[in-house]
Enzyme design. Structure first.
Site, PDB file in Angstrom:
ATOM      1  N   ARG A  23       0.823  -1.222   0.000  1.00 50.71           N
ATOM      2  CA  ARG A  23       0.000   0.000   0.000  1.00 50.71           C
ATOM      3  C   ARG A  23       0.854   1.268   0.000  1.00 50.71           C
ATOM      4  NH1 ARG A  23      -5.644  -0.291   1.436  1.00 50.71           N
ATOM      5  NH2 ARG A  23      -6.311  -2.229   0.495  1.00 50.71           N
ATOM      6  N   ARG A  27      -3.710   6.816   0.503  1.00 52.31           N
ATOM      7  CA  ARG A  27      -4.237   8.061   1.067  1.00 52.31           C
ATOM      8  C   ARG A  27      -3.269   8.844   1.942  1.00 52.31           C
ATOM      9  NH1 ARG A  27      -9.665   4.991   2.710  1.00 52.31           N
ATOM     10  NH2 ARG A  27      -8.008   3.481   3.017  1.00 52.31           N
ATOM     11  N   ARG A  36      -6.816  10.992  -6.739  1.00 51.31           N
ATOM     12  CA  ARG A  36      -8.004  10.228  -6.342  1.00 51.31           C
ATOM     13  C   ARG A  36      -9.254  11.097  -6.434  1.00 51.31           C
ATOM     14  NH1 ARG A  36     -11.908   7.845  -4.703  1.00 51.31           N
ATOM     15  NH2 ARG A  36     -12.090   6.413  -2.964  1.00 51.31           N
ATOM     16  N   ASP A  73      -6.744  -3.209  -7.738  1.00 55.98           N
ATOM     17  CA  ASP A  73      -7.276  -3.854  -6.540  1.00 55.98           C
ATOM     18  C   ASP A  73      -7.501  -5.327  -6.826  1.00 55.98           C
ATOM     19  OD1 ASP A  73      -8.353  -2.905  -3.743  1.00 55.98           O
ATOM     20  OD2 ASP A  73      -9.629  -4.540  -4.435  1.00 55.98           O
ATOM     21  N   TYR A 149     -14.671 -12.245   0.055  1.00 53.97           N
ATOM     22  CA  TYR A 149     -15.441 -11.060  -0.366  1.00 53.97           C
ATOM     23  C   TYR A 149     -16.591 -11.461  -1.287  1.00 53.97           C
ATOM     24  CZ  TYR A 149     -11.666  -8.249   1.570  1.00 53.97           C
ATOM     25  OH  TYR A 149     -10.779  -7.685   2.424  1.00 53.97           O
TER      26      TYR A 149
HETATM   27  O1  CP3 Z   1       0.060   0.249  -3.171  1.00 52.49           O
HETATM   28  C1  CP3 Z   1      -0.371  -0.921  -3.292  1.00 52.49           C
HETATM   29  O2  CP3 Z   1      -0.176  -1.795  -2.449  1.00 52.49           O
HETATM   30  C2  CP3 Z   1      -1.076  -1.299  -4.603  1.00 52.49           C
HETATM   31  C3  CP3 Z   1      -2.486  -1.161  -4.652  1.00 52.49           C
HETATM   32  C4  CP3 Z   1      -3.394  -2.082  -3.865  1.00 52.49           C
HETATM   33  C5  CP3 Z   1      -4.665  -1.654  -3.404  1.00 52.49           C
HETATM   34  N1  CP3 Z   1      -5.333  -2.728  -2.900  1.00 52.49           N
HETATM   35  C6  CP3 Z   1      -5.172  -0.281  -3.504  1.00 52.49           C
HETATM   36  C7  CP3 Z   1      -6.300   0.139  -2.652  1.00 52.49           C
HETATM   37  C8  CP3 Z   1      -3.287  -3.442  -3.560  1.00 52.49           C
HETATM   38  C9  CP3 Z   1      -2.122  -4.385  -3.796  1.00 52.49           C
HETATM   39  C10 CP3 Z   1      -4.523  -3.832  -2.954  1.00 52.49           C
HETATM   40  C11 CP3 Z   1      -4.819  -5.218  -2.540  1.00 52.49           C
HETATM   41  C12 CP3 Z   1      -6.037  -5.476  -1.740  1.00 52.49           C
HETATM   42  N2  CP3 Z   1      -7.285  -4.958  -1.903  1.00 52.49           N
HETATM   43  C13 CP3 Z   1      -6.093  -6.449  -0.711  1.00 52.49           C
HETATM   44  C14 CP3 Z   1      -4.965  -7.337  -0.255  1.00 52.49           C
HETATM   45  C15 CP3 Z   1      -3.923  -6.612   0.510  1.00 52.49           C
HETATM   46  C16 CP3 Z   1      -4.330  -6.167   1.883  1.00 52.49           C
HETATM   47  O3  CP3 Z   1      -4.378  -4.934   2.075  1.00 52.49           O
HETATM   48  O4  CP3 Z   1      -4.590  -7.006   2.725  1.00 52.49           O
HETATM   49  C17 CP3 Z   1      -7.412  -6.450  -0.217  1.00 52.49           C
HETATM   50  C18 CP3 Z   1      -7.950  -7.311   0.915  1.00 52.49           C
HETATM   51  C19 CP3 Z   1      -8.154  -5.508  -0.994  1.00 52.49           C
HETATM   52  C20 CP3 Z   1      -9.612  -5.203  -0.902  1.00 52.49           C
HETATM   53  C21 CP3 Z   1      -9.857  -3.783  -0.535  1.00 52.49           C
HETATM   54  N3  CP3 Z   1      -9.523  -2.691  -1.317  1.00 52.49           N
HETATM   55  C22 CP3 Z   1     -10.474  -3.295   0.646  1.00 52.49           C
HETATM   56  C23 CP3 Z   1     -10.984  -4.170   1.782  1.00 52.49           C
HETATM   57  C24 CP3 Z   1     -10.505  -1.885   0.541  1.00 52.49           C
HETATM   58  C25 CP3 Z   1     -11.155  -0.922   1.503  1.00 52.49           C
HETATM   59  C26 CP3 Z   1     -10.297  -0.666   2.699  1.00 52.49           C
HETATM   60  C27 CP3 Z   1      -9.440   0.557   2.504  1.00 52.49           C
HETATM   61  O5  CP3 Z   1      -8.241   0.509   2.785  1.00 52.49           O
HETATM   62  O6  CP3 Z   1     -10.012   1.605   2.105  1.00 52.49           O
HETATM   63  C28 CP3 Z   1      -9.853  -1.532  -0.667  1.00 52.49           C
HETATM   64  C29 CP3 Z   1      -9.663  -0.159  -1.179  1.00 52.49           C
HETATM   65  C30 CP3 Z   1      -8.295   0.214  -1.625  1.00 52.49           C
HETATM   66  N4  CP3 Z   1      -7.455  -0.554  -2.367  1.00 52.49           N
HETATM   67  C31 CP3 Z   1      -7.671   1.492  -1.415  1.00 52.49           C
HETATM   68  C32 CP3 Z   1      -6.427   1.434  -2.046  1.00 52.49           C
HETATM   69  C33 CP3 Z   1      -5.402   2.530  -2.165  1.00 52.49           C
HETATM   70  C34 CP3 Z   1      -8.293   2.683  -0.693  1.00 52.49           C
HETATM   71  C35 CP3 Z   1      -9.257   3.326  -1.637  1.00 52.49           C
HETATM   72  C36 CP3 Z   1      -9.268   4.825  -1.558  1.00 52.49           C
HETATM   73  O7  CP3 Z   1      -8.355   5.477  -2.092  1.00 52.49           O
HETATM   74  O8  CP3 Z   1     -10.241   5.338  -0.995  1.00 52.49           O
END
Ligand code: CP3
Length: 346
Positions: A23, A27, A36, A73, A149
């Site tokens: 990540r 944000r 974003r 994602d 999910y």
């Molecule tokens: O920088 C990186 O790591 C690359 C991008 C990336 C994202 N999601 C962007 C993201 C990666 C590799 C993921 C993987 C992901 N997505 C996982 C596995 C890794 C982990 O974190 O355990 C999972 C379980 C998801 C599913 C997911 N995506 C959830 C549950 C959420 C909501 C929770 C949150 O953090 O907001 C997301 C959204 C998400 N994916 C965001 C980002 C940057 C936040 C969205 C935003 O900008 O509002």
């Protein structure tokens, strides 16, 4: 020019160790928040190659990391299998739950690559702009984590809907895993063809599985994906992340043949050094909360981790993703520390 992170995946030790953070685009970065906002919807950002490439590159530009991870994602795979996926602001993902045979039949049996074209285009764009010594990482969610999910229709604190489904309807559950294995392998093959150097498989919810379930839900699907991709792309390198697997980390490494294993925060450095590092490179596992705190506690933890694991194949990372409230200055300090060798160790 060589790529230090790829060298480590190729059984070499690098000093200082390469660094990237899960990540790392997100944000906590003002430049991410601004893009974003421009994109509006989170999935729109994932599917806009120009914007997605920009946020992929931001942390590499700012901190000089050794890898960029594709900005996307894990839930784009269920989306490309025809399931509806949306991200409500501040509310996490929402999907139309697959909780019976009828809902499962509605799922496509193969990925709709048309829907994923923007992702492949993002990879090509990043590739053309990335410094020559930086590795481009692709990724996918592991079938078990995707299933949690897809079955619940949302994130759940304990993954009980998917765990129940797996016991109550083992055959349907296996059908879902099989579709996800094929789809994930096809997706990763396309990512390699578009230009990624290596991929990480995120099994974020592996840690809730008991011993007997761990093999069928986590190890077998991941091992099959890796074998399918390597059959087509022999150079394909894999980082596995069975988060929370505890003692089962070792079985996972032996059975999947990953090139590196990503450690969650709870994995003791001694166990990683003695039992895992002889089998594969290790990646991890600084506590993301220490990165929030910064200062002396951060310095001390970073040095301790490097002393414990820097003598072998090691990629510096966190035990899980960067927390949104993290100060970018703390990450800059971390990157600066990792630019220097440490007491002749790493
Ligand atoms: O920088 C990186 O790591 C690359 C991008 C990336 C994202 N999601 C962007 C993201 C990666 C590799 C993921 C993987 C992901 N997505 C996982 C596995 C890794 C982990 O974190 O355990 C999972 C379980 C998801 C599913 C997911 N995506 C959830 C549950 C959420 C909501 C929770 C949150 O953090 O907001 C997301 C959204 C998400 N994916 C965001 C980002 C940057 C936040 C969205 C935003 O900008 O509002």
């Amino acid at each position: 020019m060589n790529k230090p992170l790829l060298d480590v995946l190729d059984h070499q030790r690098r000093c200082p160790p390469p660094i990237w953070l899960m990540r790392q685009a997100g944000r906590y970065l003002p430049e991410y928040r601004s893009v974003r906002e421009k994109a509006g919807d989170f999935l729109k950002l994932c599917f806009s190659p120009e914007l997605a490439a920009e946020v992929t590159l931001q942390p590499v530009r700012r901190f000089g990391f050794d890898a960029a991870i594709l900005f996307s994602d894990i839930l784009v795979v269920p989306y490309a299998l025809g399931q509806s996926v949306a991200f409500a602001t501040g509310d996490g993902p929402r999907l139309d739950a697959i909780d019976d045979a009828k809902a499962l039949r509605k799922l496509r049996s193969e990925l709709d690559h048309e829907r994923l074209m923007p992702v492949y285009e993002t990879i090509a764009r990043v590739k053309s702009q990335l410094p020559a010594n930086a590795t481009l990482l692709g990724f996918c969610g592991a079938p078990w984590t995707l299933a949690t999910y897809m079955i619940a229709g949302a994130g759940t604190p304990d993954q009980i809907p998917a765990r129940e489904f797996a016991y109550r309807a083992p055959e349907l559950f296996q059908q879902l895993l099989d579709v996800l294995v094929e789809a994930s392998a096809a997706y990763l093959i396309r990512q390699f063809e578009a230009g990624v150097d290596a991929v990480q498989i995120f099994d974020t919810w592996a840690g809730v599985l008991p011993d007997e379930e761990f093999d069928r839900c986590c190890i077998e699907p991941c091992a099959r994906i890796i074998a399918l991709v390597r059959a087509r792309i022999p150079r394909a390198k894999f980082i596995g992340f069975p988060r929370g697997a505890g003692l089962l980390y070792e079985r996972y490494v032996r059975a999947t043949w990953v090139d590196a294993i990503s450690l969650d925060t709870a994995v003791p450095a001694g166990f990683a050094h003695d039992r895992l590092q002889p089998l594969a490179a290790v990646q991890g596992n600084l506590d993301p909360v220490i990165l929030l705190v910064g200062g002396a506690p951060l310095k001390q933890a970073v040095n301790a981790l490097r002393r414990a694991l820097g003598g072998g194949g090691f990629i510096f990372n966190l035990g899980h993703g960067v927390l949104p409230q993290t100060s970018p200055e703390h990450i800059a300090m971390l990157a600066k520390m990792l630019a220097e060798p440490l007491n002749g160790i790493s």
